[in-house]
Design an enzyme around this catalytic site. Structure first.
Site, PDB file in Angstrom:
ATOM      1  N   GLU A  46       0.853  -1.196   0.000  1.00 12.02           N
ATOM      2  CA  GLU A  46       0.000   0.000   0.000  1.00 12.02           C
ATOM      3  C   GLU A  46       0.886   1.243   0.000  1.00 12.02           C
ATOM      4  O   GLU A  46       1.802   1.349   0.814  1.00 12.02           O
ATOM      5  CB  GLU A  46      -0.924  -0.035   1.232  1.00 12.02           C
ATOM      6  CG  GLU A  46      -1.664   1.258   1.522  1.00 12.02           C
ATOM      7  CD  GLU A  46      -2.561   1.753   0.392  1.00 12.02           C
ATOM      8  OE1 GLU A  46      -3.414   0.993  -0.074  1.00 12.02           O
ATOM      9  OE2 GLU A  46      -2.389   2.918  -0.024  1.00 12.02           O
ATOM     10  N   GLY A  56     -24.277  15.753 -10.753  1.00 11.28           N
ATOM     11  CA  GLY A  56     -25.341  15.448  -9.789  1.00 11.28           C
ATOM     12  C   GLY A  56     -25.438  13.948  -9.576  1.00 11.28           C
ATOM     13  O   GLY A  56     -26.526  13.391  -9.486  1.00 11.28           O
ATOM     14  N   GLY A  57     -24.271  13.282  -9.508  1.00 18.60           N
ATOM     15  CA  GLY A  57     -24.229  11.859  -9.174  1.00 18.60           C
ATOM     16  C   GLY A  57     -24.184  11.705  -7.661  1.00 18.60           C
ATOM     17  O   GLY A  57     -24.529  12.637  -6.912  1.00 18.60           O
ATOM     18  N   GLY A  84     -17.407  11.838 -11.720  1.00 18.58           N
ATOM     19  CA  GLY A  84     -17.018  10.434 -11.884  1.00 18.58           C
ATOM     20  C   GLY A  84     -15.585  10.170 -11.447  1.00 18.58           C
ATOM     21  O   GLY A  84     -14.828  11.087 -11.131  1.00 18.58           O
ATOM     22  N   HIS A 139     -42.601  -3.762  16.119  1.00 16.45           N
ATOM     23  CA  HIS A 139     -43.351  -2.510  16.054  1.00 16.45           C
ATOM     24  C   HIS A 139     -42.955  -1.622  17.231  1.00 16.45           C
ATOM     25  O   HIS A 139     -42.803  -2.128  18.337  1.00 16.45           O
ATOM     26  CB  HIS A 139     -44.846  -2.819  16.114  1.00 16.45           C
ATOM     27  CG  HIS A 139     -45.700  -1.585  16.217  1.00 16.45           C
ATOM     28  ND1 HIS A 139     -45.944  -0.777  15.120  1.00 16.45           N
ATOM     29  CD2 HIS A 139     -46.335  -1.015  17.279  1.00 16.45           C
ATOM     30  CE1 HIS A 139     -46.702   0.238  15.504  1.00 16.45           C
ATOM     31  NE2 HIS A 139     -46.956   0.114  16.800  1.00 16.45           N
TER      32      HIS A 139
HETATM   33  P1  NAD Z   1     -21.235   9.516 -10.917  1.00 17.62           P
HETATM   34  O1  NAD Z   1     -20.899   8.824 -12.171  1.00 17.62           O
HETATM   35  O2  NAD Z   1     -22.197   8.895  -9.966  1.00 17.62           O
HETATM   36  O3  NAD Z   1     -21.810  10.983 -11.256  1.00 17.62           O
HETATM   37  C1  NAD Z   1     -21.098  11.924 -12.016  1.00 17.62           C
HETATM   38  C2  NAD Z   1     -22.098  12.835 -12.675  1.00 17.62           C
HETATM   39  O4  NAD Z   1     -21.404  13.905 -13.301  1.00 17.62           O
HETATM   40  C3  NAD Z   1     -22.900  12.128 -13.767  1.00 17.62           C
HETATM   41  O5  NAD Z   1     -24.277  12.241 -13.471  1.00 17.62           O
HETATM   42  C4  NAD Z   1     -22.497  12.884 -15.031  1.00 17.62           C
HETATM   43  O6  NAD Z   1     -23.552  13.010 -15.950  1.00 17.62           O
HETATM   44  C5  NAD Z   1     -22.069  14.256 -14.494  1.00 17.62           C
HETATM   45  N1  NAD Z   1     -21.151  14.998 -15.384  1.00 17.62           N
HETATM   46  C6  NAD Z   1     -20.046  14.513 -16.001  1.00 17.62           C
HETATM   47  N2  NAD Z   1     -19.467  15.505 -16.754  1.00 17.62           N
HETATM   48  C7  NAD Z   1     -20.224  16.619 -16.593  1.00 17.62           C
HETATM   49  C8  NAD Z   1     -20.147  17.952 -17.106  1.00 17.62           C
HETATM   50  N3  NAD Z   1     -19.194  18.364 -17.934  1.00 17.62           N
HETATM   51  N4  NAD Z   1     -21.109  18.847 -16.740  1.00 17.62           N
HETATM   52  C9  NAD Z   1     -22.108  18.456 -15.899  1.00 17.62           C
HETATM   53  N5  NAD Z   1     -22.222  17.209 -15.389  1.00 17.62           N
HETATM   54  C10 NAD Z   1     -21.289  16.303 -15.722  1.00 17.62           C
HETATM   55  O7  NAD Z   1     -19.841   9.820 -10.219  1.00 17.62           O
HETATM   56  P2  NAD Z   1     -19.510  10.448  -8.800  1.00 17.62           P
HETATM   57  O8  NAD Z   1     -20.696  11.055  -8.160  1.00 17.62           O
HETATM   58  O9  NAD Z   1     -18.303  11.282  -9.059  1.00 17.62           O
HETATM   59  O10 NAD Z   1     -19.099   9.154  -7.957  1.00 17.62           O
HETATM   60  C11 NAD Z   1     -18.040   8.303  -8.405  1.00 17.62           C
HETATM   61  C12 NAD Z   1     -18.271   6.887  -7.963  1.00 17.62           C
HETATM   62  O11 NAD Z   1     -18.179   6.794  -6.551  1.00 17.62           O
HETATM   63  C13 NAD Z   1     -19.634   6.383  -8.357  1.00 17.62           C
HETATM   64  O12 NAD Z   1     -19.533   5.101  -8.924  1.00 17.62           O
HETATM   65  C14 NAD Z   1     -20.393   6.320  -7.076  1.00 17.62           C
HETATM   66  O13 NAD Z   1     -21.350   5.281  -7.059  1.00 17.62           O
HETATM   67  C15 NAD Z   1     -19.302   6.100  -6.046  1.00 17.62           C
HETATM   68  N6  NAD Z   1     -19.737   6.682  -4.771  1.00 17.62           N
HETATM   69  C16 NAD Z   1     -20.619   5.977  -4.018  1.00 17.62           C
HETATM   70  C17 NAD Z   1     -21.100   6.511  -2.859  1.00 17.62           C
HETATM   71  C18 NAD Z   1     -22.089   5.731  -2.018  1.00 17.62           C
HETATM   72  O14 NAD Z   1     -22.161   4.525  -2.183  1.00 17.62           O
HETATM   73  N7  NAD Z   1     -22.865   6.373  -1.156  1.00 17.62           N
HETATM   74  C19 NAD Z   1     -20.729   7.786  -2.450  1.00 17.62           C
HETATM   75  C20 NAD Z   1     -19.847   8.484  -3.256  1.00 17.62           C
HETATM   76  C21 NAD Z   1     -19.364   7.919  -4.421  1.00 17.62           C
END
Ligand code: NAD
Length: 466
Positions: free
Chosen positions: A33, A177-178, A266, A438
């Site tokens: 690591e 908005g992911g 992403g 409950h």
């Molecule tokens: P994501 O892929 O979920 O969302 C990224 C968003 O950015 C997408 O909806 C995309 O359309 C948008 N986007 C990309 N380029 C853009 C642009 N130029 N303008 C506007 N919007 C744009 O990725 P994330 O939110 O970065 O998360 C990364 C990974 O980490 C994901 O796989 C997610 O599931 C994981 N994660 C999971 C958790 C959880 O389990 N609670 C929490 C955080 C992250």
């Protein structure tokens, strides 16, 4: 001794879980690591994010809820530095726990960056040479930066930069908005920052059930979060409150301003320095290609987690790691990888597993569905968390559970009921057989299941949906 049965590169939730599983099965294991045990999940992801969500939600809830239940909570305030300290202490404690587990299982820990060499050995920091029968690549992912002008300006950060902030930002524009975008929006809106989300796709949380994303958009708007969907970011420049984000919404140019810009667009596999000179490994786009046993095109070299195609989640990385070790030892894994839940820690929480009704329709699968609105759930009323619902999708005829979507209090805990059901091919009737206590949020699951077979107790009879 530099010869092992297994060398794991990367001690995140994929690598460290696999290493412990392998050691328990009698393998002599080393784990390499370069930063710290725990990977993204513990150091720069799930755990710090959930700690921030917990602190900020408690703050927001004290303001919103105290008066409603007869408590006075005047002058409730926060010290951002102390929130960061609490987040860091939580992380440090968990990392220590993992280090202890690695040691207790007799795993050799090697600090440094591991590289797979052409002869199958692993070198660390370019000098120390290790040999093993099997190598497991588990190096995770790093945030992706979108290639636009201004992305390298001061004040433009990824999730890594947000966790490193020592001062509370007054305002922020979140690109994407992911999951990451909506979780950070929750934290900083709870703490009173002005938050704008710009998402390129038509919906936030595009991969989730449509009703969930639409509801979240409404809830966020009520919280004061500004959301632009179908809006693509073109450039960032200095100005306004600090930074100006130029984007196009419905082909029209527009601008959003904030003290901070968070790029949450992403993540990409972390492959930097992983392959030595002359290593030829098959790729699947930007991911390392693996077969159904997690073995790469190089015999004896396995890969799991965010560097392979699939869900980028801590729990899926751990699950893949456990399965990979089973395959290395010629065993058929017990884990069912078809029922991996996805959770989002907004308020209310969001969780889903398996397929949605829309997925079933697209696939031409005949299904029955059940839904329960949490406003009729006793515990939700007590805690004023009545907003939300639980939906279940089951195969018509067999009533085998195929999926569930939840947006309600404790959804991220309760989804495990459906995960277990799907993993074990259970039917609606089988999941209904257990009596739920409950008052609990889980009673909503009983209601949704009963609704699917037309036997709902606490809601008026309705027409059966297909
Ligand atoms: P994501 O892929 O979920 O969302 C990224 C968003 O950015 C997408 O909806 C995309 O359309 C948008 N986007 C990309 N380029 C853009 C642009 N130029 N303008 C506007 N919007 C744009 O990725 P994330 O939110 O970065 O998360 C990364 C990974 O980490 C994901 O796989 C997610 O599931 C994981 N994660 C999971 C958790 C959880 O389990 N609670 C929490 C955080 C992250």
């Amino acid at each position: 001794m530099n010869k092992f049965d297994l060398i794991v590169i990367g001690a995140g939730p994929g690598g460290y879980v696999a290493a412990i599983k392998a050691a328990k099965s009698g393998m002599n294991v080393a784990i390499v690591e370069s930063i710290r045990a725990g990977g993204t999940c513990l150091n720069k992801g799930c755990i710090p994010a959930k700690a921030m969500i917990h602190a900020s939600s408690l703050y927001e809830e004290m303001h919103r809820e105290a008066g409603r239940v007869g408590l006075s909570a005047d002058n409730v305030s926060f010290d951002y530095g102390k929130i960061v300290e609490y987040k860091q202490n939580t992380t440090d404690e968990l990392v220590k726990g993992i280090e202890g587990l690695l040691e207790a299982n007799g795993i050799t820990r090697i600090d440094g960056r591991g590289t797979l060499e052409k002869d199958g050995s692993v070198t660390v920091n370019g000098d120390m040479k290790l040999e093993a029968d099997k190598v497991l690549l588990a190096t995770g992912s790093v945030p992706s930066l979108i290639p636009i002008p201004g992305i390298n300006l001061k004040g433009v950060v990824t999730s890594d930069g947000v966790f490193a902030l020592s001062k509370m930002p007054e305002s922020m524009v979140i690109i994407g908005g992911g999951v990451i975008g909506v979780e950070f929006a929750t934290v900083y809106a709870n703490l009173g920052a002005r938050v704008t989300i710009i998402e390129a796709l038509p919906r936030i949380l595009q991969n989730m059930d449509k009703e969930i994303s639409q509801n979240l958009k409404m809830i966020f708007k009520k919280k004061g979060i500004e959301i632009h969907t179908g809006a693509s970011v073109k450039s960032i420049e200095e100005g306004g409150d600090g930074l100006i984000v130029n984007y196009e919404e419905k082909d029209k140019p527009a601008q959003a301003t904030g003290a901070l810009v968070v790029c949450a667009a992403g993540r990409k596999p972390n492959l930097e320095g992983l392959f030595g000179e002359g290593v030829e490994i098959e790729m699947d786009g930007k991911f390392v290609a693996v077969n159904d046993k997690f073995e790469t095109s190089i015999p004896g070299v396995y890969a799991i987690g965010d560097i392979i195609k699939g869900t980028q989640l801590a729990h899926s990385a751990s699950a893949y790691g456990i399965c990979a070790v089973d395959y290395m030892n010629g065993r058929e894994p017990e884990l069912n990888l078809n029922s991996i839940p996805g959770c989002v820690y907004t308020s209310p929480e969001i969780a889903q597993v398996g397929i949605t009704e829309a997925d079933a329709k697209d696939a031409g699968t005949d299904v029955i569905t059940g839904k329960f609105i949490m406003s009729a759930n006793g515990k939700s009323l007590i805690t004023h968390e009545e907003r939300g619902f639980i939906k279940v999708v089951a195969e018509e005829g067999s009533h085998r559970i195929l999926g569930a979507q939840m947006m309600c209090a404790r959804a991220t805990d309760m989804i495990a009921e459906f995960t277990t059901a799907i993993a074990n091919d259970m039917t609606v009737e089988q999941l209904l057989a257990g009596v739920r206590p409950h008052p609990t949020y889980n009673e909503g699951i009983t209601e949704a299941l009963e609704d699917a077979i037309g036997e709902a107790t606490h809601v008026a009879p309705k027409r059966r949906r297909k």
